[in-house]
Design a protein around this motif. Structure first.
Motif, PDB file in Angstrom:
ATOM      1  N   SER A 309      29.262  58.498  63.234  1.00  0.00           N
ATOM      2  CA  SER A 309      29.130  57.464  64.264  1.00  0.00           C
ATOM      3  C   SER A 309      29.448  56.087  63.678  1.00  0.00           C
ATOM      4  O   SER A 309      30.175  55.292  64.282  1.00  0.00           O
ATOM      5  CB  SER A 309      27.697  57.508  64.805  1.00  0.00           C
ATOM      6  N   LEU A 310      28.915  55.836  62.462  1.00  0.00           N
ATOM      7  CA  LEU A 310      29.160  54.535  61.817  1.00  0.00           C
ATOM      8  C   LEU A 310      30.637  54.350  61.486  1.00  0.00           C
ATOM      9  O   LEU A 310      31.192  53.245  61.649  1.00  0.00           O
ATOM     10  CB  LEU A 310      28.325  54.422  60.539  1.00  0.00           C
ATOM     11  N   LEU A 311      31.298  55.432  61.018  1.00  0.00           N
ATOM     12  CA  LEU A 311      32.714  55.346  60.647  1.00  0.00           C
ATOM     13  C   LEU A 311      33.580  55.040  61.867  1.00  0.00           C
ATOM     14  O   LEU A 311      34.463  54.171  61.824  1.00  0.00           O
ATOM     15  CB  LEU A 311      33.156  56.657  59.990  1.00  0.00           C
ATOM     16  N   GLY A 921      32.004  52.376  82.374  1.00  0.00           N
ATOM     17  CA  GLY A 921      32.008  52.948  81.031  1.00  0.00           C
ATOM     18  C   GLY A 921      31.435  51.985  80.023  1.00  0.00           C
ATOM     19  O   GLY A 921      31.340  50.792  80.253  1.00  0.00           O
ATOM     20  N   SER A 922      31.113  52.520  78.930  1.00  0.00           N
ATOM     21  CA  SER A 922      30.573  51.697  77.851  1.00  0.00           C
ATOM     22  C   SER A 922      31.592  51.634  76.744  1.00  0.00           C
ATOM     23  O   SER A 922      32.386  52.535  76.565  1.00  0.00           O
ATOM     24  CB  SER A 922      29.272  52.320  77.333  1.00  0.00           C
ATOM     25  N   GLY A 923      31.596  50.550  76.025  1.00  0.00           N
ATOM     26  CA  GLY A 923      32.520  50.427  74.899  1.00  0.00           C
ATOM     27  C   GLY A 923      32.125  51.278  73.723  1.00  0.00           C
ATOM     28  O   GLY A 923      32.903  51.501  72.821  1.00  0.00           O
ATOM     29  N   GLU A 924      30.879  51.739  73.779  1.00  0.00           N
ATOM     30  CA  GLU A 924      30.434  52.512  72.616  1.00  0.00           C
ATOM     31  C   GLU A 924      31.096  53.878  72.608  1.00  0.00           C
ATOM     32  O   GLU A 924      31.475  54.399  73.630  1.00  0.00           O
ATOM     33  CB  GLU A 924      28.910  52.697  72.675  1.00  0.00           C
ATOM     34  N   VAL A 925      31.227  54.392  71.436  1.00  0.00           N
ATOM     35  CA  VAL A 925      31.818  55.714  71.295  1.00  0.00           C
ATOM     36  C   VAL A 925      30.769  56.659  70.743  1.00  0.00           C
ATOM     37  O   VAL A 925      30.073  56.323  69.800  1.00  0.00           O
ATOM     38  CB  VAL A 925      33.009  55.685  70.310  1.00  0.00           C
ATOM     39  N   LEU A 926      30.690  57.775  71.371  1.00  0.00           N
ATOM     40  CA  LEU A 926      29.787  58.768  70.812  1.00  0.00           C
ATOM     41  C   LEU A 926      30.535  59.547  69.735  1.00  0.00           C
ATOM     42  O   LEU A 926      31.642  59.966  69.950  1.00  0.00           O
ATOM     43  CB  LEU A 926      29.344  59.728  71.900  1.00  0.00           C
ATOM     44  N   ALA A 927      29.938  59.718  68.640  1.00  0.00           N
ATOM     45  CA  ALA A 927      30.522  60.604  67.640  1.00  0.00           C
ATOM     46  C   ALA A 927      29.379  61.296  66.925  1.00  0.00           C
ATOM     47  O   ALA A 927      28.941  60.856  65.892  1.00  0.00           O
ATOM     48  CB  ALA A 927      31.365  59.812  66.665  1.00  0.00           C
ATOM     49  N   SER A 928      28.863  62.257  67.562  1.00  0.00           N
ATOM     50  CA  SER A 928      27.705  62.919  66.972  1.00  0.00           C
ATOM     51  C   SER A 928      27.825  64.410  67.186  1.00  0.00           C
ATOM     52  O   SER A 928      27.851  64.873  68.302  1.00  0.00           O
ATOM     53  CB  SER A 928      26.441  62.391  67.635  1.00  0.00           C
ATOM     54  N   ALA A 929      27.961  65.114  66.139  1.00  0.00           N
ATOM     55  CA  ALA A 929      28.069  66.568  66.264  1.00  0.00           C
ATOM     56  C   ALA A 929      27.501  67.203  65.027  1.00  0.00           C
ATOM     57  O   ALA A 929      27.322  66.561  64.019  1.00  0.00           O
ATOM     58  CB  ALA A 929      29.527  66.967  66.430  1.00  0.00           C
ATOM     59  N   THR A 930      27.253  68.435  65.123  1.00  0.00           N
ATOM     60  CA  THR A 930      26.736  69.138  63.953  1.00  0.00           C
ATOM     61  C   THR A 930      27.589  70.350  63.684  1.00  0.00           C
ATOM     62  O   THR A 930      28.205  70.890  64.581  1.00  0.00           O
ATOM     63  CB  THR A 930      25.307  69.626  64.205  1.00  0.00           C
ATOM     64  N   GLN A 931      27.575  70.761  62.430  1.00  0.00           N
ATOM     65  CA  GLN A 931      28.314  71.973  62.085  1.00  0.00           C
ATOM     66  C   GLN A 931      27.715  73.135  62.838  1.00  0.00           C
ATOM     67  O   GLN A 931      26.515  73.245  62.994  1.00  0.00           O
ATOM     68  CB  GLN A 931      28.203  72.237  60.588  1.00  0.00           C
ATOM     69  N   GLY A 932      28.597  74.033  63.255  1.00  0.00           N
ATOM     70  CA  GLY A 932      28.135  75.279  63.846  1.00  0.00           C
ATOM     71  C   GLY A 932      27.960  75.197  65.342  1.00  0.00           C
ATOM     72  O   GLY A 932      27.748  76.189  65.991  1.00  0.00           O
TER      73      GLY A 932
END
Length: 1500
Positions: A309-311, A921-932
């Motif tokens: 998310s930070l990247l 919409g929001s300017g934020e980007v979701l980037a959150s996932a987990t392996q599997g």
């Protein structure tokens, strides 16, 4: 960081590390990234090999390759330091700042110095014979590109051109020297090493000869341990197909060796201790410490989504300095690598602790079995503890840390959810908590069903064990169908419980799988109702976090289930360990007998088979046995003769009184009534672990009349005998058991009727040469019904109903038990025993053995083991077992489930696009996932294109949200329904497969020929019915479920990925090739190791079953320590295979995880480079990274689950091997009416029997006819073919030529069941199975109670049965509630029940007293007066009143006439047999001499 880089490189802070300068790579980038980093890696990797152990017999290598490499490395460690001189001396020689050049030069010098030391260590180790590790050679060439690029820079700068400057020119020359040294290093590596030693030689199964394989892990560097590089030789052998024997695997590490494990466990184990406490004391602290690894690994699992998310935020905002992005990327890569390593090491260390605990549990189980008191559980139950319960108990190690790790993950995820949606998450949490009590109810029901299922499994395995032991009798009586029905009944009850478990599991899985979708909908509705406005960021972040709940919520029920199963199995094992021990210190008096000349003294001693004294008791008021005395023990059947001997050796409960034995520590010589023979050579059976003494051995063979038998065996005393000696006759088994006792040279011998199963002349030989000969200086207690052999006894004991009623010299006692008054002869009965006898006579050896034995005498065939990939027909077999319709329904519901899941993701992407279009919409980007997880994460600007037009939603507002939520909820509902259908179909399919595979296996086993059972240990077959069936019931469906879910998830992911971001698919071919190669390398070894694990488990089963069967003998002989050592050796072989199997799983896991981490790191690195060039699209990068995380996780899961499923399919393969490849008895055609046999005539026409091509004929043109109702005696010497007649008559073997007619009907045309139902046999060895008297008398349930009581009365058993509790009283395992004589009477009662026209009689009354014997002969005469009776005789006086006698010699008929006519023929075979029988019999005192010529009467 930018400032530090700019100062070091002499560049601007805006571009501190320029990638490209002046048409070539930036010099700073070359020196730092392409030179310093590879050199640092080289230094670290080389240091890992400094501690490589030296070869003990190593001479300096003669290989020029190693010398050249060492010289080049040494030179390369000096040249960078020399290269610094032109740099530091004024005016400097460029091309970079001094600091940069010094840093790069020093790192290079240290790296090559480290490398030189590593090469020196390796050259002096066993690896000096090869080129050494390829990874070490690879890192040596990694810095080469930096040298080439620097050379190109010199060429561009024109260093060679005038004016020539000394500094740059010197550096250029040194650079060329370094490149030459690297080239020389390459040539040295390419040169062949020292010629390898002798090629790998395979050893016999249990031998330790040949070249020893490597020891696993011990002495390896930490890098080798982390990467499992030490497994390489094993994996190479697997890939080359050389993993054929357990000895081909690597040795166990010291900490896992059974001897070390046993010592560690014994330090914490005392009698009556709690098993779990002892296991905790021995291994618990190490195991709990692994929780730290688990904790750190769990925390690192959350670093991925946060850093991702930070990247993405850094890429999108573009405000932060480059160093921040670099830190995020490095953190992402480092976290992924560190997390992978920690999780992998945690898994590996847990498995090692599991193996330690397994070794300890199996050791203590066997130790307990060796020291069990008289109260013993059935063998099948103990085998189940070894096979099933020990494995279930060890599931605890995998479940305990998960039990706290999963709630921790859950708590962190819920906290992060709270950060996003505030208190709205409570709605979802309440729903999850509501499911907890439901889950608790389901788990409790599963546990209860599990306990009942294990009980049914115990019963089934116990029944199968007994069935396999009595397979000959079952085939003689044609009971295959009845026994199959009993086993199937147990299996049906077991499957009934399994069905409950599977459907409850399905409900559990469904509830937890549907939960995340329902939770997310509840959270959104609650959030809206609380007055908040839903945004894209809120929706997607909440969804991603809810998806993170899937793993802990899905796995938690399984973890709890594993813990509950472990508790059930722990209780069962603890119950077994709490059984009372055999305790000679408490049982025997510490004081020796009062008289010095007394060996054995019993005073007011009361014994019982059970501790409460409810069974028949044995009471001895006073008994003293003097040294060197021969004591005879006589009495009626069931009077307690065997019980008295069992009491002396401590196999009964002593309720009170005193037992004193002189020289107790030396043990006893014991020959039991039922001889216990091991599956080994005859010599090994006789030696029984004692050193070979040629003179003593020769004396023992002569004394036990074994020389003649050994002369006709294929390999003499090196001939292997079948399990429990099935390939020998009863007499041979008795004599081998006697020889074993004699060879042990004990002072006190207990002989339980060893004369019952042998001919008169052999009995006489044993008496004079053995009991009165070799053993004359010892004290002997001899139980027998043949009282004529006790006239030379010093003392005779008369027992009645468990009491010693009289003791005295033979002249006083024997007349009280003689049952042959002179008047008997007038009634046409022979003086002495009038037994009819048909033992499976000694020629059973020369004939029966030849069925399977080669000329070398080897009977035990090594267990077959398939090699290579699991064949396609195994998959087909499982598909058919599931059923085509069910299998297709499972696949269809699975695809539908995945499609609706993808549809839900797609709908959310459409919803967010509409929100953005309307400015919500929001300017934020979701980037959150987990392996599997397959959760797809979308960001604004990188949306999937809609594939079909959608209706316009209502205007923005609450109705807008409700519209999207309604559609989403509808799709989620359909997905939930598909999930439920898939779970139910899958449970039904795997249940059907479990039932079908067992049914086919059982049917095929029961139809196998007797020769298969002679050559196959029971443990090998029981292993199929226990471990392999358990695998098909439970482990295989569990893994197959995961495999199908992973495959469907991967398919759905690729479809969405391909439609949304097609360029990402370009990475797929390269990734697929790498994955394919790794998993193929792994699977080759994993399959073989699984097969070897199964293969080495069978001997453990067999050894335990063998031990339990022969416990009194091996304890009496003092062989318990040797048997425990042998068990430890077998356990070590199995543990080696299990350990190698576990280690290869971890080898695969670390590689797959690191590949996944490499893909994520590569995408992050590319993103940073693009960002610096201004080309990055944050949305695409975010999506690519989120996909990369889930894609690699899925691929990893797919390969792992596929290989594990394939490993589990080995069990299906083993079941199919027996179900398809096992030879079958020819079945014949069911053409005849039910009453086809009306007369009872038997005719053999030119019957020829050859057991195998190249062997002499067992029957050679035998022709004779027996008229209906005729009584025919069959006699002949050992090997004459007597038993072969019966085997051919019952079609246990098929004749090579000729035919057998019954009432002129060819038996080969008859169905086996039809044929055998019309014949009856009274076998010499009684076979009873666990169950009631009724089930043993009439397994098929064809007769009423009145008929059963009638035959019991005729066999003088009615009183015994009434005292036991009637027809429904249990006989115990193998009929242990009855004496051997009573068991024989029960088998006789079976024959009386049959309405067969033809009766074949074995030595059916060898173990009953003479009075009962006479009464039984009368019963047989009356009941079979009009039937055809065939009798094989050992003692000829028993057939002298037959109508005719058939004399066989060398497989031919040499006489067929009345006994009188044959006796009158001079020098005939019959007369010689008669004479040898006479010589062996002497009349007891006060009795008339045997009359050979009796008044001739028929048995009617």
């Amino acid at each position: 960081m930018e400032l530090v880089l700019s100062q070091l490189c002499g560049t601007s802070a805006a571009r501190p590390l320029p990638l490209w300068e002046g048409g070539t790579t930036g010099h700073c980038f070359t020196q730092l990234v392409l030179s310093a980093l590879p050199h640092a890696l080289q230094a670290v990797l080389s240091a890992c090999y400094w501690g490589t152990p030296r070869s003990p017999d190593h001479i300096l290598p003669s290989s020029p390759g190693w010398r050249l490499r060492f010289a080049a490395a040494f030179l390369l460690s000096i040249l960078p330091l020399v290269d610094l001189l032109p740099v530091v001396l004024p005016p400097g020689a460029g091309p970079g700042p001094i600091g940069l050049e010094v840093l790069a030069g020093c790192v290079a010098a240290v790296a090559w110095a480290s490398h030189s030391l590593a090469l020196w260590a390796l050259a002096h180790s066993p690896r000096g014979r090869s080129r050494g590790p390829w990874a070490l050679a690879l890192v040596a060439f990694l810095p080469a590109p930096a040298l080439v690029l620097t050379l190109l820079w010199h060429c561009q700068q024109g260093t060679f051109l005038p004016p020539l400057l000394p500094g740059p020119l010197a550096r250029l020359c040194l650079l060329i020297l370094q490149l030459a040294a690297v080239l020389a290093y390459g040539l040295g590596w390419a040169a062949p090493g020292v010629p390898p030693p002798e090629p790998w030689t395979h050893e016999p199964f249990l031998s330790s000869m040949g070249r020893e394989p490597e020891v696993a892990e011990d002495g390896e560097s930490w890098l080798s341990r982390l990467s499992y590089a030490w497994l390489s030789p094993l994996l190479v052998r697997g890939a080359c197909g050389e993993l054929r024997q357990p000895q081909d695997t690597c040795h166990l590490p010291h900490r896992l060796h059974p001897a070390y494990v046993a010592r560690a466990f014994q330090a914490h184990w005392q009698k009556e201790a709690q098993l779990w406490r002892s296991l905790y004391g021995a291994f618990g602290r190490c195991y709990l410490a692994l929780g730290v690894l688990k904790l750190v690994g769990t925390m690192l699992g959350f670093s991925g989504p946060l850093l991702l998310s930070l990247l993405v935020n850094f890429l999108e905002e573009g405000q932060e300095p480059l160093s921040q992005g670099l830190l995020y990327a490095l953190g992402l890569a480092g976290g992924a690598v560190l997390g992978a390593v920690l999780q992998n090491q945690y898994g590996y260390e847990v498995r090692k602790v599991t193996l330690q605990a397994r070794g300890a549990v199996l050791n203590i189980l066997y130790h307990k079995a060796l020291h069990l008191g008289p109260r013993r559980p059935p063998t099948g139950e103990v085998l189940n503890l070894l096979g099933t319960d020990s494995e279930r108990l060890l599931n605890f190690t995998g479940s305990f840390h998960e039990a706290w790790g999963l709630p921790l993950q859950l708590a962190i995820t819920l906290y992060m959810l709270y950060q996003q949606v505030g208190l709205a998450f409570v709605g979802g949490l309440v729903l999850a908590l509501l499911l907890v009590p439901i889950n608790k109810i389901i788990a409790t029901r599963i546990m209860a069903s599990n306990q009942k299922m294990l009980q049914h499994k115990d019963t089934r395995v116990k029944l199968m064990t007994e069935l396999l032991r009595g397979i000959r009798v079952i085939k003689f009586f044609g009971w295959e169908q009845a026994m199959a029905t009993r086993v199937e009944g147990c299996r049906a009850q077991e499957l009934g419980r399994l069905r409950v478990i599977k459907y409850l599991d399905a409900a559990c899985v469904y509830l937890w799988a549907a939960l995340p979708v329902v939770i997310s909908i509840v959270i959104f509705i609650t959030y809206v109702l609380m007055g908040h406005q839903l945004t894209a960021t809120k929706v997607f972040t909440a969804l991603a976090l809810v998806r993170m709940l899937i793993f802990p919520l899905n796995n938690f029920p399984w973890v709890i289930n594993g813990l509950l199963e472990a508790k059930v199995s722990l209780d069962r094992i603890q119950h077994f360990l709490d059984l009372p021990d055999y305790n000679p210190q408490a049982y025997y008096s510490p004081e020796p007998p009062t008289e010095p000349s007394t060996v054995l003294e019993l005073h007011e001693a009361l014994f019982s088979w059970d501790p409460t004294g409810t069974s028949q008791e044995t009471f001895i008021s006073h008994l003293e046995v003097k040294k060197g005395a021969l004591v005879g023990i006589v009495g009626k059947v069931g009077c307690g003769k065997s019980s008295l001997l069992a009491a002396i050796i401590g196999e009964l409960h002593r309720l009170h009184g005193r037992v004193a034995v002189w020289g107790l520590s030396k043990g006893f010589g014991l020959a039991t009534q039922e001889p216990w023979i091991q599956f080994a050579t005859i010599r090994d059976n006789i030696l029984f672990g004692k050193t070979f003494d040629a003179q003593l051995y020769s004396e023992v063979l002569e004394a036990c009349a074994l020389n003649e038998d050994l002369s006709v065996l294929p390999a003499g005393d090196q001939t292997e005998v079948g399990e429990k000696g099935v390939t020998l006759s009863g007499g041979q088994r008795a004599r081998i058991a006697l020889a074993r006792a004699v060879y042990q040279e004990k002072a006190l011998y207990l002989l339980d009727d060893p004369l019952a199963a042998v001919d008169a002349d052999v009995a006489s030989h044993l008496l004079h040469k053995c009991i009165l000969g070799v053993l004359s200086h010892t004290t002997r207690l001899l139980c027998t019904h043949r009282t004529e052999y006790l006239e030379k006894a010093d003392l005779v004991l008369l027992l009645e109903a468990g009491r010693l009623v009289q003791a005295g010299p033979p002249s006083e006692i024997l007349p009280l038990v003689q049952a042959v008054p002179k008047t008997q002869a007038e009634d046409g009965q022979m003086p002495g025993s009038a037994r009819a006898s048909l033992v499976q006579s000694p020629e059973a050896t020369s004939e029966g053995l030849e069925v399977e034995q080669s000329t070398c005498g080897r009977l035990l065939q090594e267990e077959s083991k398939k090699e290579g990939a699991v064949a396609l027909h195994v998959y087909r077999a499982y598909w058919r077992a599931v059923g085509c319709v069910l299998a297709l329904l499972i696949l269809f519901s699975l695809l539908l489930m995945q499609a609706t899941r993808n549809a839900a993701d797609w709908w959310l992407s459409y919803w967010i696009s509409q929100l953005r279009a309307r400015g919500n919409g929001s300017g934020e980007v979701l980037a959150s996932a987990t392996q599997g997880t397959s959760g797809l994460l979308f960001s604004p600007g990188s949306l999937c294109t809609p594939v079909f037009p959608l209706p316009k939603a209502a205007a923005n507002g609450s109705s807008d949200v409700s519209f999207y939520l309604t559609v989403y909820a509808t799709i989620a509902g359909i997905n939930s329904l598909c999930t439920l259908l898939r779970a139910v179909f899958f449970a039904a399919g795997t249940l059907r497969a479990a039932g079908t595979l067992h049914h086919r296996l059982l049917g095929r086993i029961l139809q196998a020929p007797v020769s298969f059972f002679d050559a196959t240990p029971t443990g090998r077959v029981v292993n199929r019915f226990s471990s392999d069936v358990a695998c098909v019931d439970d482990s295989l469906p569990f893994l197959l479920n995961i495999l199908l879910a992973n495959a469907a998830g991967l398919l759905g992911l690729l479809v969405v990925l391909g439609s949304g971001l097609p360029w990402l698919l370009l990475l797929l071919p390269l990734l697929s090739i790498v994955y394919h190669r790794v998993q193929r390398h792994y699977r080759a070894s994993a399959r073989e190791l699984r097969r070897l694990s199964s293969l080495t488990l069978s001997p453990l089963y067999t050894h335990l079953a063998d031990t339990l069967a022969g416990l009194p003998v091996l304890r009496a002989a003092g062989a318990t320590y040797r048997f425990e050592e042998e068990n430890q050796h077998l356990l070590e072989l199995n543990q080696r295979c299990q350990f190698a199997s576990y280690a290869t799983v971890q080898w695969l896991d670390i590689r797959l995880q690191l590949m996944g981490a490499a893909v994520v790191s590569a995408i992050a690195g590319i993103a940073l480079v693009q960002h610096q060039q201004g080309l990055a699209n944050p949305g695409l990068v975010g999506l690519a990274l989120s996909y990369a995380l889930s894609l690699t996780g899925l691929l990893s899961g797919l390969v792992s689950s596929f290989t594990q499923t394939e490993v589990m399919l080995v069990s299906v393969e083993r079941l199919e091997e027996y179900s398809c490849d096992l030879a079958q008895e020819p079945r014949g055609r069911p053409l005849q009416p039910a009453s086809w046999l009306t007369q009872g005539s038997v005719e053999f026409q030119d019957v020829v029997l050859v057991y195998r091509p190249g062997l002499p004929h067992a029957l050679d043109g035998v022709t004779f006819r027996v008229q209906p109702g005729e009584k025919l005696g069959i006699v002949g010497r050992t090997g004459s073919g007597k038993s072969s007649l019966f085997l051919v008559l019952f079609r246990l073997v098929e004749p090579s030529a000729g035919r057998v007619l019954l009432d002129d009907m060819d038996t080969s045309q008859l169905e086996l069941a039809e044929l055998r139902s019309q014949l009856a046999i009274i076998p010499q060895e009684p076979f009873l199975f666990s169950g009631t008297i009724r089930e043993n008398l009439d397994p098929q349930g064809l007769h009423k109670d009145g008929a059963l009581w009638q035959v019991l009365e005729q066999c003088h058993l009615s009183e015994v049965v009434i005292s036991m509790g009637g027809l429904d009283s249990e006989v115990g395992e193998g009929g242990r509630s009855l004496s051997l004589g009573q068991r024989q009477l029960l088998c006789l009662a079976r024959a009386l029940l049959t309405d067969a026209k033809i009766l074949c009689i074995d030595e059916a009354t060898a173990s009953v007293d003479q009075k009962t014997d006479q009464l039984l002969q009368q019963t047989i005469c009356q009941r079979f007066a009009n039937k055809t009776v065939l009798t094989i005789a050992h003692r000829l006086n028993t057939i002298l009143n037959s109508d005719r006698v058939l004399v066989l010699h060398a497989g031919r008929v040499v006489g067929l006439d009345s006994p009188t006519a044959l006796r009158d023929q001079g020098h005939s075979v019959f007369q010689q047999l008669l004479q040898s029988g006479l010589e062996g019999t002497t009349a007891p005192p006060g009795q008339p001499e045997l009359q050979v010529v009796a008044p001739r009467t028929t048995l009617s």
